[in-house]
Design a protein around this motif. Sequence first.
Motif, PDB file in Angstrom:
ATOM      1  N   LEU A 131       0.840  -1.205   0.000  1.00 22.04           N
ATOM      2  CA  LEU A 131       0.000   0.000   0.000  1.00 22.04           C
ATOM      3  C   LEU A 131       0.870   1.248   0.000  1.00 22.04           C
ATOM      4  CD1 LEU A 131      -2.776  -1.190   2.475  1.00 22.04           C
ATOM      5  CD2 LEU A 131      -3.029  -0.761   0.009  1.00 22.04           C
ATOM      6  N   ARG A 132       1.979   1.192   0.720  1.00 23.18           N
ATOM      7  CA  ARG A 132       2.886   2.344   0.764  1.00 23.18           C
ATOM      8  C   ARG A 132       3.496   2.582  -0.628  1.00 23.18           C
ATOM      9  NH1 ARG A 132       6.078   0.794   5.079  1.00 23.18           N
ATOM     10  NH2 ARG A 132       4.196   0.876   6.345  1.00 23.18           N
ATOM     11  N   ALA A 133       3.830   1.519  -1.321  1.00 23.19           N
ATOM     12  CA  ALA A 133       4.445   1.663  -2.652  1.00 23.19           C
ATOM     13  C   ALA A 133       3.494   2.376  -3.619  1.00 23.19           C
ATOM     14  CB  ALA A 133       4.836   0.291  -3.201  1.00 23.19           C
ATOM     15  N   LEU A 134       2.194   2.178  -3.424  1.00 26.37           N
ATOM     16  CA  LEU A 134       1.217   2.783  -4.343  1.00 26.37           C
ATOM     17  C   LEU A 134       1.256   4.310  -4.306  1.00 26.37           C
ATOM     18  CD1 LEU A 134      -1.832   0.395  -3.815  1.00 26.37           C
ATOM     19  CD2 LEU A 134      -0.324   0.514  -5.818  1.00 26.37           C
ATOM     20  N   ASP A 135       1.720   4.873  -3.188  1.00 25.85           N
ATOM     21  CA  ASP A 135       1.809   6.340  -3.076  1.00 25.85           C
ATOM     22  C   ASP A 135       2.793   6.947  -4.074  1.00 25.85           C
ATOM     23  OD1 ASP A 135       0.055   6.260  -1.008  1.00 25.85           O
ATOM     24  OD2 ASP A 135       1.592   6.353   0.569  1.00 25.85           O
ATOM     25  N   TYR A 136       3.695   6.132  -4.599  1.00 25.15           N
ATOM     26  CA  TYR A 136       4.740   6.687  -5.469  1.00 25.15           C
ATOM     27  C   TYR A 136       4.373   6.594  -6.955  1.00 25.15           C
ATOM     28  CZ  TYR A 136       7.285   6.929  -1.180  1.00 25.15           C
ATOM     29  OH  TYR A 136       7.649   7.260   0.095  1.00 25.15           O
ATOM     30  N   PHE A 137       3.206   6.045  -7.248  1.00 24.35           N
ATOM     31  CA  PHE A 137       2.809   5.895  -8.650  1.00 24.35           C
ATOM     32  C   PHE A 137       2.444   7.240  -9.268  1.00 24.35           C
ATOM     33  CE2 PHE A 137       2.329   1.462 -10.138  1.00 24.35           C
ATOM     34  CZ  PHE A 137       2.843   0.833  -9.020  1.00 24.35           C
ATOM     35  N   HIS A 138       2.772   7.370 -10.543  1.00 28.76           N
ATOM     36  CA  HIS A 138       2.489   8.604 -11.253  1.00 28.76           C
ATOM     37  C   HIS A 138       2.084   8.230 -12.686  1.00 28.76           C
ATOM     38  CE1 HIS A 138       3.016  12.976 -11.774  1.00 28.76           C
ATOM     39  NE2 HIS A 138       3.217  12.632 -13.025  1.00 28.76           N
ATOM     40  N   PRO A 139       0.771   8.043 -12.928  1.00 29.47           N
ATOM     41  CA  PRO A 139       0.348   7.608 -14.267  1.00 29.47           C
ATOM     42  C   PRO A 139       0.619   8.666 -15.331  1.00 29.47           C
ATOM     43  CG  PRO A 139      -1.471   7.476 -12.691  1.00 29.47           C
ATOM     44  CD  PRO A 139      -0.351   8.160 -11.992  1.00 29.47           C
ATOM     45  N   ILE A 140       1.000   8.220 -16.515  1.00 27.95           N
ATOM     46  CA  ILE A 140       1.216   9.135 -17.650  1.00 27.95           C
ATOM     47  C   ILE A 140       0.418   8.613 -18.857  1.00 27.95           C
ATOM     48  CG2 ILE A 140       3.463   9.995 -16.873  1.00 27.95           C
ATOM     49  CD1 ILE A 140       4.841   8.061 -18.771  1.00 27.95           C
ATOM     50  N   PRO A 141       0.052   9.520 -19.780  1.00 27.78           N
ATOM     51  CA  PRO A 141      -0.774   9.075 -20.923  1.00 27.78           C
ATOM     52  C   PRO A 141       0.051   8.326 -21.970  1.00 27.78           C
ATOM     53  CG  PRO A 141      -0.336  11.431 -21.056  1.00 27.78           C
ATOM     54  CD  PRO A 141       0.283  10.969 -19.780  1.00 27.78           C
ATOM     55  N   PHE A 142      -0.650   7.577 -22.796  1.00 29.88           N
ATOM     56  CA  PHE A 142      -0.012   6.922 -23.942  1.00 29.88           C
ATOM     57  C   PHE A 142       0.285   7.975 -25.014  1.00 29.88           C
ATOM     58  CE2 PHE A 142      -1.943   3.110 -22.149  1.00 29.88           C
ATOM     59  CZ  PHE A 142      -0.981   2.157 -22.443  1.00 29.88           C
ATOM     60  N   GLY A 143       1.362   7.734 -25.766  1.00 28.89           N
ATOM     61  CA  GLY A 143       1.567   8.494 -26.997  1.00 28.89           C
ATOM     62  C   GLY A 143       2.252   9.837 -26.886  1.00 28.89           C
ATOM     63  N   PRO A 145       5.708  11.978 -25.145  1.00 32.30           N
ATOM     64  CA  PRO A 145       6.911  11.851 -24.317  1.00 32.30           C
ATOM     65  C   PRO A 145       6.729  12.584 -22.989  1.00 32.30           C
ATOM     66  CG  PRO A 145       7.355  13.109 -26.334  1.00 32.30           C
ATOM     67  CD  PRO A 145       5.914  12.760 -26.349  1.00 32.30           C
ATOM     68  N   HIS A 146       7.209  11.983 -21.921  1.00 36.97           N
ATOM     69  CA  HIS A 146       7.058  12.571 -20.600  1.00 36.97           C
ATOM     70  C   HIS A 146       8.417  12.526 -19.917  1.00 36.97           C
ATOM     71  CE1 HIS A 146       4.423  13.579 -17.159  1.00 36.97           C
ATOM     72  NE2 HIS A 146       5.464  13.128 -16.483  1.00 36.97           N
ATOM     73  N   GLN A 147       8.834  13.657 -19.347  1.00 37.30           N
ATOM     74  CA  GLN A 147      10.140  13.657 -18.679  1.00 37.30           C
ATOM     75  C   GLN A 147      10.071  12.829 -17.397  1.00 37.30           C
ATOM     76  OE1 GLN A 147      12.184  17.355 -18.347  1.00 37.30           O
ATOM     77  NE2 GLN A 147      13.850  16.440 -17.167  1.00 37.30           N
ATOM     78  N   VAL A 148      10.950  11.819 -17.298  1.00 34.86           N
ATOM     79  CA  VAL A 148      10.918  10.949 -16.117  1.00 34.86           C
ATOM     80  C   VAL A 148      12.159  11.123 -15.244  1.00 34.86           C
ATOM     81  CG1 VAL A 148       9.384   9.214 -17.131  1.00 34.86           C
ATOM     82  CG2 VAL A 148      11.861   9.000 -17.462  1.00 34.86           C
ATOM     83  N   ALA A 149      13.187  11.777 -15.788  1.00 40.32           N
ATOM     84  CA  ALA A 149      14.391  12.065 -15.009  1.00 40.32           C
ATOM     85  C   ALA A 149      15.151  13.137 -15.779  1.00 40.32           C
ATOM     86  CB  ALA A 149      15.242  10.807 -14.852  1.00 40.32           C
ATOM     87  N   ALA A 150      16.218  13.655 -15.159  1.00 36.37           N
ATOM     88  CA  ALA A 150      16.979  14.726 -15.799  1.00 36.37           C
ATOM     89  C   ALA A 150      17.417  14.281 -17.197  1.00 36.37           C
ATOM     90  CB  ALA A 150      18.198  15.052 -14.945  1.00 36.37           C
ATOM     91  N   GLY A 151      16.974  15.012 -18.214  1.00 37.06           N
ATOM     92  CA  GLY A 151      17.402  14.739 -19.596  1.00 37.06           C
ATOM     93  C   GLY A 151      16.872  13.448 -20.193  1.00 37.06           C
ATOM     94  N   LEU A 152      15.840  12.890 -19.620  1.00 35.27           N
ATOM     95  CA  LEU A 152      15.335  11.616 -20.133  1.00 35.27           C
ATOM     96  C   LEU A 152      13.806  11.625 -20.197  1.00 35.27           C
ATOM     97  CD1 LEU A 152      16.519   8.709 -20.866  1.00 35.27           C
ATOM     98  CD2 LEU A 152      15.682   8.032 -18.615  1.00 35.27           C
ATOM     99  N   THR A 153      13.275  11.287 -21.402  1.00 34.23           N
ATOM    100  CA  THR A 153      11.819  11.167 -21.508  1.00 34.23           C
ATOM    101  C   THR A 153      11.440   9.701 -21.724  1.00 34.23           C
ATOM    102  OG1 THR A 153      11.817  11.467 -23.907  1.00 34.23           O
ATOM    103  CG2 THR A 153      11.552  13.454 -22.568  1.00 34.23           C
ATOM    104  N   ALA A 154      10.207   9.397 -21.357  1.00 30.29           N
ATOM    105  CA  ALA A 154       9.644   8.065 -21.623  1.00 30.29           C
ATOM    106  C   ALA A 154       8.357   8.270 -22.385  1.00 30.29           C
ATOM    107  CB  ALA A 154       9.358   7.342 -20.318  1.00 30.29           C
ATOM    108  N   VAL A 168       7.697   0.752 -24.038  1.00 31.96           N
ATOM    109  CA  VAL A 168       8.253   1.991 -23.482  1.00 31.96           C
ATOM    110  C   VAL A 168       9.474   2.421 -24.287  1.00 31.96           C
ATOM    111  CG1 VAL A 168       9.388   3.008 -21.467  1.00 31.96           C
ATOM    112  CG2 VAL A 168       7.448   1.460 -21.149  1.00 31.96           C
ATOM    113  N   THR A 169       9.479   3.668 -24.761  1.00 33.67           N
ATOM    114  CA  THR A 169      10.663   4.190 -25.452  1.00 33.67           C
ATOM    115  C   THR A 169      11.261   5.338 -24.647  1.00 33.67           C
ATOM    116  OG1 THR A 169       9.814   3.532 -27.604  1.00 33.67           O
ATOM    117  CG2 THR A 169      11.547   5.199 -27.598  1.00 33.67           C
ATOM    118  N   LEU A 170      12.529   5.185 -24.294  1.00 27.24           N
ATOM    119  CA  LEU A 170      13.249   6.225 -23.551  1.00 27.24           C
ATOM    120  C   LEU A 170      14.125   6.989 -24.533  1.00 27.24           C
ATOM    121  CD1 LEU A 170      14.372   4.048 -20.505  1.00 27.24           C
ATOM    122  CD2 LEU A 170      12.405   5.576 -20.631  1.00 27.24           C
ATOM    123  N   ASN A 171      14.264   8.279 -24.272  1.00 25.83           N
ATOM    124  CA  ASN A 171      15.043   9.124 -25.174  1.00 25.83           C
ATOM    125  C   ASN A 171      15.844  10.119 -24.340  1.00 25.83           C
ATOM    126  OD1 ASN A 171      15.930  11.009 -27.053  1.00 25.83           O
ATOM    127  ND2 ASN A 171      14.046  10.882 -28.271  1.00 25.83           N
TER     128      ASN A 171
END
Length: 453
Positions: A131-143, A145-154, A168-171
């Motif tokens: 249950l604690r792990a669920l607090d860290y989820f962050h849904p993103i839409p399909f299609g 690019p979304h920044q997931v870390a410094a200089g990296l999109t998914a 999943v494509t990382l760039n």
Amino acid sequence: MKLKFLGATGTVTGSKYLLNTGSATILIDCGLFQGYKQLRLRNWEEFPVPPDSIDAVVLTHAHLDHSGYLPLLVREGFRGKIYCSEATYDLCKILLPDSGRLLEEEANHANRHSYSRHAPALPLYTEEDALRALDYFHPIPFGKPHQVAAGLTAQLALGGHILGAAIVTLNDGKRTLTFSGDLGRLHDAIMVEPTLIEQTDYLVLESTYGNRSHDPADPAILLGQTIRDTAARGGVTVIPSFAVGRAQSLLYEIHRLKQRGEIPALLPVYLNSPMAIDTTALYQKHRKLHRLNQQECLAMCHAAKIVNSVEESIELNQRQMPMVIIAASGMATGGRVLHHLKAFAPNSRNTILFAGFQAGGTRGRAMLDGVDAIKIHGEYVPLRAQVSQIDNLSAHADANEILGWLGHFKQAPKQVFITHGEPDAADALRHRIEETLHWPCRVPEYKEQVELV
Ligand SMILES: [Zn+2]
């Protein structure tokens, strides 16, 4: 960029890929090892890097062999975001707490019956950890690019494997790295087909069925025949099933079999998996992610009677009359199906019908390989029921379908890493890709690290 393979090497379980870009550390998938004991023991090893040094997790889909290690990662210090599709998050809300609960139940059961060699037996993690792990989820839409870390999109693309499954494509601005996740089928009755990818620099590709082709026959034929023959003998068909994906396909096929009069319309069908029930309801919420219309969705939901309590589940085991019981887990490694196997495996009138891939080391694999007894909760249960398998109801592309999907690439990737397959399957797929497409492929080893230039 460095990529380290922390699971799904030589096995279909434990998917975990650690990517270090120089400025960020990302984990792609965070799955549990299942099956052989030497694999399951890896779940207990110290994580190879401190979990608090990981900036983010990106999930391809919710199956536990891709998400089930998250509660432990968070308990051990991970504090970043867990990116995934909305439906994957919804499914994880069902799957992860249940996984924690099952692990606790197993540890308690082992302690009560003192069959564990560890005293006291401890769960790998608890429902509360999940249950604690669920607090860290962050849904993103399909299609997008979304920044997931410094200089990296998914970016997520529909994977077609289960509800919410993504490719999943990382760039990082210089190169792209695509994870196929578990790749769906081209013509599934329920799920959409995997999105076509045209270009990526590096590809991490699953190979569950890398050495096989699914029987082109309609899986409903064997399903109908098995249920019909077993019922005619006065027997029970027990179908161990993954709660997510497979159970819904079975319900939909059973609905259609009854509709076509191929199995008796009054034959009782029970769904004994609270998770499968909750999951079925999610198909209504995420209508764009599958092919069923609202009516078909409702018919699927009503194809079985729901078993709500443990008492009802026990009562079902005392009934010796034709019926169908669908219960998790799919490889008979745990869950309520074990109680049904204890009750129905000893009688030759009954059938145990496996509806998916059975990994080596699982009870399901052993039963298909012809053992005459199975160990459940520390006791041997004689196996006299018929055992069979429908493997073309699979949610995984077979070798031809994978090759077909790869055929849409406009350019060869610099390197393909073949994972998520048992050794024969991974190597057979490597061979086929090298022979037919002439792309550079390798099958990485556990904990191998590669440099992506
Ligand atoms: Zn999966």
